[in-house]
Design a protein around this motif. Structure first.
Motif, PDB file in Angstrom:
ATOM      1  N   ASN A  96       0.839  -1.197   0.000  1.00  0.00           N
ATOM      2  CA  ASN A  96       0.000   0.000   0.000  1.00  0.00           C
ATOM      3  C   ASN A  96       0.872   1.243   0.000  1.00  0.00           C
ATOM      4  O   ASN A  96       2.053   1.230   0.339  1.00  0.00           O
ATOM      5  N   ARG A  97       0.252   2.311  -0.369  1.00  0.00           N
ATOM      6  CA  ARG A  97       0.974   3.534  -0.664  1.00  0.00           C
ATOM      7  C   ARG A  97       1.697   4.105   0.563  1.00  0.00           C
ATOM      8  O   ARG A  97       2.817   4.604   0.471  1.00  0.00           O
ATOM      9  N   GLN A  98       1.055   4.027   1.727  1.00  0.00           N
ATOM     10  CA  GLN A  98       1.659   4.576   2.942  1.00  0.00           C
ATOM     11  C   GLN A  98       2.966   3.860   3.234  1.00  0.00           C
ATOM     12  O   GLN A  98       3.989   4.491   3.516  1.00  0.00           O
ATOM     13  N   PHE A  99       2.919   2.534   3.112  1.00  0.00           N
ATOM     14  CA  PHE A  99       4.120   1.719   3.333  1.00  0.00           C
ATOM     15  C   PHE A  99       5.231   2.167   2.390  1.00  0.00           C
ATOM     16  O   PHE A  99       6.384   2.337   2.785  1.00  0.00           O
ATOM     17  N   SER A 100       4.887   2.378   1.120  1.00  0.00           N
ATOM     18  CA  SER A 100       5.884   2.754   0.113  1.00  0.00           C
ATOM     19  C   SER A 100       6.482   4.123   0.433  1.00  0.00           C
ATOM     20  O   SER A 100       7.691   4.324   0.361  1.00  0.00           O
ATOM     21  N   GLU A 101       5.621   5.058   0.797  1.00  0.00           N
ATOM     22  CA  GLU A 101       6.114   6.410   1.086  1.00  0.00           C
ATOM     23  C   GLU A 101       7.010   6.400   2.329  1.00  0.00           C
ATOM     24  O   GLU A 101       8.054   7.057   2.362  1.00  0.00           O
ATOM     25  N   ASP A 102       6.611   5.624   3.341  1.00  0.00           N
ATOM     26  CA  ASP A 102       7.432   5.518   4.562  1.00  0.00           C
ATOM     27  C   ASP A 102       8.803   4.957   4.227  1.00  0.00           C
ATOM     28  O   ASP A 102       9.830   5.433   4.709  1.00  0.00           O
ATOM     29  N   LYS A 103       8.800   3.913   3.381  1.00  0.00           N
ATOM     30  CA  LYS A 103      10.065   3.272   3.037  1.00  0.00           C
ATOM     31  C   LYS A 103      10.952   4.252   2.264  1.00  0.00           C
ATOM     32  O   LYS A 103      12.154   4.338   2.507  1.00  0.00           O
ATOM     33  N   LEU A 104      10.352   4.988   1.341  1.00  0.00           N
ATOM     34  CA  LEU A 104      11.103   5.956   0.549  1.00  0.00           C
ATOM     35  C   LEU A 104      11.789   6.958   1.478  1.00  0.00           C
ATOM     36  O   LEU A 104      13.002   7.220   1.358  1.00  0.00           O
ATOM     37  N   LEU A 105      11.031   7.473   2.433  1.00  0.00           N
ATOM     38  CA  LEU A 105      11.574   8.467   3.372  1.00  0.00           C
ATOM     39  C   LEU A 105      12.721   7.868   4.177  1.00  0.00           C
ATOM     40  O   LEU A 105      13.776   8.480   4.345  1.00  0.00           O
ATOM     41  N   ARG A 106      12.510   6.624   4.650  1.00  0.00           N
ATOM     42  CA  ARG A 106      13.522   5.959   5.474  1.00  0.00           C
ATOM     43  C   ARG A 106      14.823   5.776   4.673  1.00  0.00           C
ATOM     44  O   ARG A 106      15.909   6.131   5.146  1.00  0.00           O
ATOM     45  N   VAL A 107      14.695   5.268   3.464  1.00  0.00           N
ATOM     46  CA  VAL A 107      15.883   5.003   2.649  1.00  0.00           C
ATOM     47  C   VAL A 107      16.625   6.304   2.354  1.00  0.00           C
ATOM     48  O   VAL A 107      17.854   6.378   2.424  1.00  0.00           O
ATOM     49  N   ILE A 108      15.884   7.363   2.051  1.00  0.00           N
ATOM     50  CA  ILE A 108      16.512   8.664   1.779  1.00  0.00           C
ATOM     51  C   ILE A 108      17.280   9.128   3.015  1.00  0.00           C
ATOM     52  O   ILE A 108      18.455   9.497   2.954  1.00  0.00           O
ATOM     53  N   LYS A 109      16.615   9.050   4.177  1.00  0.00           N
ATOM     54  CA  LYS A 109      17.240   9.542   5.419  1.00  0.00           C
ATOM     55  C   LYS A 109      18.499   8.751   5.753  1.00  0.00           C
ATOM     56  O   LYS A 109      19.517   9.315   6.149  1.00  0.00           O
ATOM     57  N   GLU A 110      18.417   7.432   5.592  1.00  0.00           N
ATOM     58  CA  GLU A 110      19.595   6.596   5.887  1.00  0.00           C
ATOM     59  C   GLU A 110      20.761   6.987   4.988  1.00  0.00           C
ATOM     60  O   GLU A 110      21.907   7.024   5.432  1.00  0.00           O
ATOM     61  N   THR A 111      20.470   7.274   3.738  1.00  0.00           N
ATOM     62  CA  THR A 111      21.528   7.643   2.800  1.00  0.00           C
ATOM     63  C   THR A 111      22.109   9.017   3.141  1.00  0.00           C
ATOM     64  O   THR A 111      23.326   9.216   3.126  1.00  0.00           O
ATOM     65  N   VAL A 112      21.229   9.931   3.462  1.00  0.00           N
ATOM     66  CA  VAL A 112      21.668  11.292   3.813  1.00  0.00           C
ATOM     67  C   VAL A 112      22.597  11.243   5.032  1.00  0.00           C
ATOM     68  O   VAL A 112      23.624  11.921   5.072  1.00  0.00           O
ATOM     69  N   GLN A 113      22.238  10.400   5.993  1.00  0.00           N
ATOM     70  CA  GLN A 113      23.065  10.271   7.214  1.00  0.00           C
ATOM     71  C   GLN A 113      24.488   9.852   6.885  1.00  0.00           C
ATOM     72  O   GLN A 113      25.431  10.224   7.566  1.00  0.00           O
ATOM     73  N   LYS A 114      24.610   9.030   5.812  1.00  0.00           N
ATOM     74  CA  LYS A 114      25.948   8.553   5.437  1.00  0.00           C
ATOM     75  C   LYS A 114      26.609   9.507   4.441  1.00  0.00           C
ATOM     76  O   LYS A 114      27.584   9.132   3.790  1.00  0.00           O
ATOM     77  N   ASP A 115      26.034  10.710   4.265  1.00  0.00           N
ATOM     78  CA  ASP A 115      26.547  11.682   3.298  1.00  0.00           C
ATOM     79  C   ASP A 115      26.503  11.153   1.857  1.00  0.00           C
ATOM     80  O   ASP A 115      27.329  11.555   1.021  1.00  0.00           O
ATOM     81  N   GLY A 116      25.598  10.224   1.594  1.00  0.00           N
ATOM     82  CA  GLY A 116      25.463   9.715   0.228  1.00  0.00           C
ATOM     83  C   GLY A 116      24.416  10.505  -0.545  1.00  0.00           C
ATOM     84  O   GLY A 116      23.667  11.305   0.045  1.00  0.00           O
ATOM     85  N   ASN A 117      24.411  10.295  -1.840  1.00  0.00           N
ATOM     86  CA  ASN A 117      23.369  10.897  -2.669  1.00  0.00           C
ATOM     87  C   ASN A 117      22.376   9.820  -3.105  1.00  0.00           C
ATOM     88  O   ASN A 117      22.713   8.633  -3.129  1.00  0.00           O
ATOM     89  N   ILE A 118      21.183  10.288  -3.462  1.00  0.00           N
ATOM     90  CA  ILE A 118      20.119   9.342  -3.835  1.00  0.00           C
ATOM     91  C   ILE A 118      19.719   9.578  -5.291  1.00  0.00           C
ATOM     92  O   ILE A 118      19.364  10.698  -5.648  1.00  0.00           O
ATOM     93  N   LEU A 119      19.796   8.525  -6.080  1.00  0.00           N
ATOM     94  CA  LEU A 119      19.359   8.619  -7.486  1.00  0.00           C
ATOM     95  C   LEU A 119      18.021   7.896  -7.642  1.00  0.00           C
ATOM     96  O   LEU A 119      17.904   6.726  -7.267  1.00  0.00           O
ATOM     97  N   ILE A 120      17.035   8.619  -8.135  1.00  0.00           N
ATOM     98  CA  ILE A 120      15.743   7.983  -8.431  1.00  0.00           C
ATOM     99  C   ILE A 120      15.514   8.077  -9.941  1.00  0.00           C
ATOM    100  O   ILE A 120      15.121   9.125 -10.444  1.00  0.00           O
ATOM    101  N   PRO A 121      15.820   6.988 -10.671  1.00  0.00           N
ATOM    102  CA  PRO A 121      15.565   7.037 -12.125  1.00  0.00           C
ATOM    103  C   PRO A 121      14.054   6.924 -12.374  1.00  0.00           C
ATOM    104  O   PRO A 121      13.389   6.085 -11.771  1.00  0.00           O
ATOM    105  N   VAL A 122      13.549   7.794 -13.204  1.00  0.00           N
ATOM    106  CA  VAL A 122      12.096   7.830 -13.434  1.00  0.00           C
ATOM    107  C   VAL A 122      11.796   8.063 -14.906  1.00  0.00           C
ATOM    108  O   VAL A 122      12.594   8.643 -15.635  1.00  0.00           O
TER     109      VAL A 122
END
Lengths: 632, 632
Positions: free
Chosen positions: A388-414
């Motif tokens: 469901n959409r809420q789960f997906s949005e939560d996961k997206l936020l979590r993955v972004i935050k985890e990457t930001v914490q490690k000073d990484g960048n996030i690529l979302i190909p669309v």
């Protein structure tokens, strides 16, 4: 044209003499009534509604050419009449249609309360305003198309007249008249969607796509060669949405000599033009030749007859078309064909989302009549259930935050059109709620596509529509910055940045460039949010390949290690998942008597057809390309 | 033609110099080798076999034109060489093919022991004998066709050369090459059988029938208009048998401009010409216009390329055709298409009898390869079981005898081609066994059709074949007398007579005339032994209607009482019944992977497809006209 005489009679019988009608013309499926006294129409506005109701056609009231004032003078007057706050961006005069195209940021102010401003323009200048919305962001393509249409308005007027002749030509129908559907592409596969609906009198093509993932002409293009008839026998082409696998071969029809109407929504016209131009561009950059040129794309634009959702349109003597909201991308439609006098009703779902999206209102599920449904099956497989959409949005936020914490960048190909805007709305929502404050770069065509969204807010979900109309467009939120080829290295220096870039399957474009720059650093993350086609690089990365041969600038080839964190987040798809497909069929009113499955990988299409057949006890088949089915 | 060069090389490599080859030519799918020394070929006959084997083609050895002696002289010589007992009926010279066509009652004597007589003719006259069998009864149509072919032999030679160019043209095949079948007529119905097999390189039409039972062009003719391509793009037409619902629209193709090969057996060519001429005739008598004229029929004859059963023939660069015995009527065939290099094998059963008949050997059930079977379903319904043959013959004898006892006459309406000859053999058997001694009158075209049977004994069951060859043709037995329009009243005065007359469904022709004359007398009997189509008068009588409105000679209409005894005797059908259809599929070697059902009333076809699908677990469908199916 018999019909024109009938229409003139109805016009004369319905409108009083004071309306001073000087000419009645067909403009494709629409009627143009020229008047020497436009005021008479304003005094009793019901005239327009009444005559449209009587004729069952869209009616355009146009002023007689003798009333048209000098364009320079008229322009001056318009600038006086319209309040400055409307922010007029462009004014163009179009004699063929007695029209002045006024593009502004706030078109409501050009119309005025109860249409007062608009009426004043007509009465004082003689020109009828065609009021369009300027995108809140600059869009070259939109400007280009609008100028193009203006430039060729005389030709377009002629085209519309010719089209009307064909639409309203006399035919001799028979109770034996048959209807058949020929599968020309996009059956048991994703790509090159194309089919022909044929009656003894009419041939209409639904979609005309190209399979970008496949190089060989035998696999990339629809099987037009089995049609065997010259393309001028084609009555019409309908494009359900702008993605290349539905629209990408359209310019080729024009290259081959087709010169007939193309029905689609206005945003589909703009977006497909954007994508077709980009396709030619990408091919050229790769040193390959596209099957058509910009000239062909522009020619196709001239022949587009934009239709709104739920507007019933005669497209042939025995066929009416109605487009319905498909909630897949901006302007995407399901096509309803009413064939003969009730002989057969066909709905081609097109690609559709039967589920929540931030961008669009719910998909249409009600039709006046329905015998045959052609339904996509991209996620028709047994296993193709999205979270469901809420789960997906939560996961997206979590993955972004985890990457930001490690000073990484996030690529979302669309995909530049569709997924990009949906993800942009999701990120903007995070930002507005204070959940995220990292920069987000939007590269390349995605920005242009976003701009076109702001020109057609009426095609967006109500909330988004309101924000665009109030100049609080989420697409222009502060979080977003434009990136392009020149500053990609800079962008990546900005640690913790999100990059939204096409193509969606890493088959080319900026996303691929970013990927090469980011792949070796384990602090970075790539997040797949859309469909990855068989054989695409995206699919391979997703499946976990560890190295990739790349050619360095010095010409040497080496194996690049793929250390980047790879995540796939389902649930943002513009396609319905298995459950949503099934629910769509359950909810459809009325129930179809026959279902034909297209647009899915072979096994998914076959399996889905079997499932639907047994679940609903409706005759369901997964056609193959080149199959033809008698519908009636 | 690339292939001709290759063939010439093979010819040079295989034949010694003494053979003195002066020219090598293609004659359609066959090879003609011209020689100045035919003797060299006789000395070592293996040369012909060897070269045919090497080329995998039928090879015709022809004498160089310089060797051809003056026809008048040659004719004299031939009469001297051939023993009188051969009963030569006709000698015709045919320069285009260096051939002398010798028609005789005993062709074996023209050939001579070990081919000695035939060889002698070549050596002494230079002309190669083409030895045909004269029918034991006179046949205008057969004579007409043979003269026609002779007359236009130069043109036929040209046609064959042109055909060869197309058959052996260079094509660029691809592993993606597809095969599709388009149902153009005769699906879910009996009548207008027609389909198209299409590949990217080739379009072959299988059968081209007409639905005589239906007047409206939309229902009577195949749906050729959906092909959309000009007919000269058609590579070939294959006619499986002569009945009008399989061959009746062929002349119309020629009227429309088709000028390409028509493959069928020789008897099919003769019989369909007979039936097409008759059709034009009947239409004219009814004051209606046939869709084509005798000119078109004759044009089609020129383009026929007769093939024997089991003879593999190249008919297109990517297609080989083999005809197989279908045991339905004289010369009837199932068509096997080998498409691509093993890409696909299709068998179209045509109308076939998988059961005992007095006329024909058993239907062929072995094929080298087979993926798709197209099978008829005339008697595919659950209830369509025919009694065994002994029962049917006994009943026929009993009904005849009962009628004779009451001094009544017996009318057996039959299709002139097929059922007529089968019933004639049954009656002749009764007569020979002393079970019957009443006169039997054969009216109209049935007689002509019988004659054609005696010209092609090799297409008949061995026992019948032997009798024809020994001039003991059952078709000429004493019991049978010829009747015609002039002596029908006389015939009926002959109490206790049997009348065999077409049409088979009382839709016209002499059977209808006899019926009107016989219907009111309860001493008479009408015996239906064949298929009665929906809506035909035969079907109505069979169903028991009691009166019939007729128009008297004075122009007045009255209700005629139908007092005649009405009997239906199943079991003589040339179609397989339900069990025979199922047994055919069981016995087929190899098993097909897919079955498509045609040629049956709607419900029978659908029901049969369902049954086959569940019984054999083979993908089986009952197509509709206008459906197209991708086979590969």
């Amino acid at each position: 044209m018999e019909i024109l005489e009938q229409i003139k009679k109805t016009v004369n019988a319905t409108l009083p003499e004071k309306c001073q009608v000087t000419k009645v013309e067909m403009e494709g499926p629409e009627v143009a009534i020229y008047t020497k006294n436009p005021k008479a129409f304003f005094e009793n506005e019901n005239f327009v509604a009444k005559i449209a109701f009587e004729l069952k056609k869209r009616v355009n009231i146009r002023t007689d050419k003798t009333l048209l004032s000098d364009p320079a003078e008229a322009k001056k007057k318009i600038m006086e009449i319209v309040p400055e706050d409307a922010q007029i961006k462009d004014i163009a005069f179009n004699t063929a249609f007695s029209e002045v195209v006024i593009e502004s940021i706030k078109p409501g102010l050009v119309i005025g309360k109860g249409g007062e401003t608009s009426k004043k323009i007509i009465l004082e200048t003689g020109w009828t305003p065609n009021i369009t919305r300027a995108p809140t962001q600059e869009s070259e393509i939109l400007r280009g198309i609008r100028h193009h249409l203006n430039k060729y308005s005389d030709e377009r007027k002629k085209i519309l007249k010719e089209t009307a002749k064909k639409i309203y030509s006399e035919i001799k129908t028979s109770p034996n008249d048959w209807v058949r559907l020929i599968a020309l592409g996009g059956f048991r596969q994703v790509g090159r969607s194309c089919m022909l609906v044929e009656t003894p009198h009419t041939k209409v093509m639904l979609d005309c796509g190209i399979n970008i993932a496949n190089d060989s002409p035998g696999e990339a293009f629809p099987y037009l060669d089995v049609l065997h008839f010259p393309l001028d026998e084609l009555s019409a082409v309908v494009i359900t949405h702008a993605h290349m696998d539905h629209s990408g071969f359209l310019p080729y029809l024009f290259k081959l000599g087709y010169r007939g109407p193309v029905y689609c929504t206005a945003p589909t016209r703009e977006l497909m033009t954007l994508l077709q131009f980009d396709y030619i561009d990408v091919m050229a950059k790769e040193g390959r030749e596209a099957p058509y040129s910009e000239k062909d794309v522009k020619e196709a634009v001239k022949y587009c007859i934009p239709r709104d959702y739920r507007e019933v349109t005669d497209i042939a003597p025995d066929m009416k078309l109605t487009l319905h909201n498909a909630a897949h991308i901006l302007g995407s439609a399901s096509a309803h064909l009413h064939i003969g006098e009730g002989a057969h009703n066909l709905v081609y779902s097109g690609d559709f989302k039967n589920g929540f999206t931030r961008l669009f209102n719910n998909v249409d599920i009600k039709y006046p009549r329905l015998e045959t449904l052609i339904i996509e099956s991209t996620y028709g497989g047994r296993d193709a259930i999205q979270p469901n959409r809420q789960f997906s949005e939560d996961k997206l936020l979590r993955v972004i935050k985890e990457t930001v914490q490690k000073d990484g960048n996030i690529l979302i190909p669309v995909f530049a059109v569709g997924r990009a805007q949906e993800i942009i709305l999701v990120l903007e929502n995070f930002y507005r709620k204070g959940l995220l404050d990292t920069k987000c770069y939007i590269d390349g065509m995605t920005r242009q596509a976003g701009a076109i969204h702001t020109a057609y807010p009426e095609y967006l979900r109500e909330g988004v529509q309101r924000r665009v109309l109030q100049n609080d467009s989420p697409f222009s939120a502060e979080i977003f910055e434009t990136a392009n080829g020149k500053n990609r290295a800079e962008v990546l220096e900005d640690k913790g940045a999100i990059i939204i870039a096409s193509s969606g399957m890493l088959t080319g474009g900026p996303s691929l460039d970013y990927f090469y720059r980011m792949a070796e650093n384990p602090a970075n993350t790539i997040i797949f949010v859309g469909y990855q086609g068989e054989g695409s690089l995206g699919k391979k990365i997703q499946s976990g390949i560890k190295t990739l041969p790349i050619t360095e600038k010095n010409g040497k080839t080496r194996a690049m290690n793929i250390n980047i964190r790879t995540e796939t987040i389902e649930g943002f798809s513009g396609h319905s998942d298995r459950n949503q497909l099934v629910n769509y069929i359950s909810s459809l009113k009325p129930k179809p008597k026959r279902i034909l499955v297209n647009h899915g990988e072979k096994n998914r299409s076959i399996e889905f057809a079997k499932y639907i057949s047994s679940k609903f006890r409706i005759n369901t088949a997964s056609l193959r390309n080149l199959d033809a089915v008698r519908l009636r």
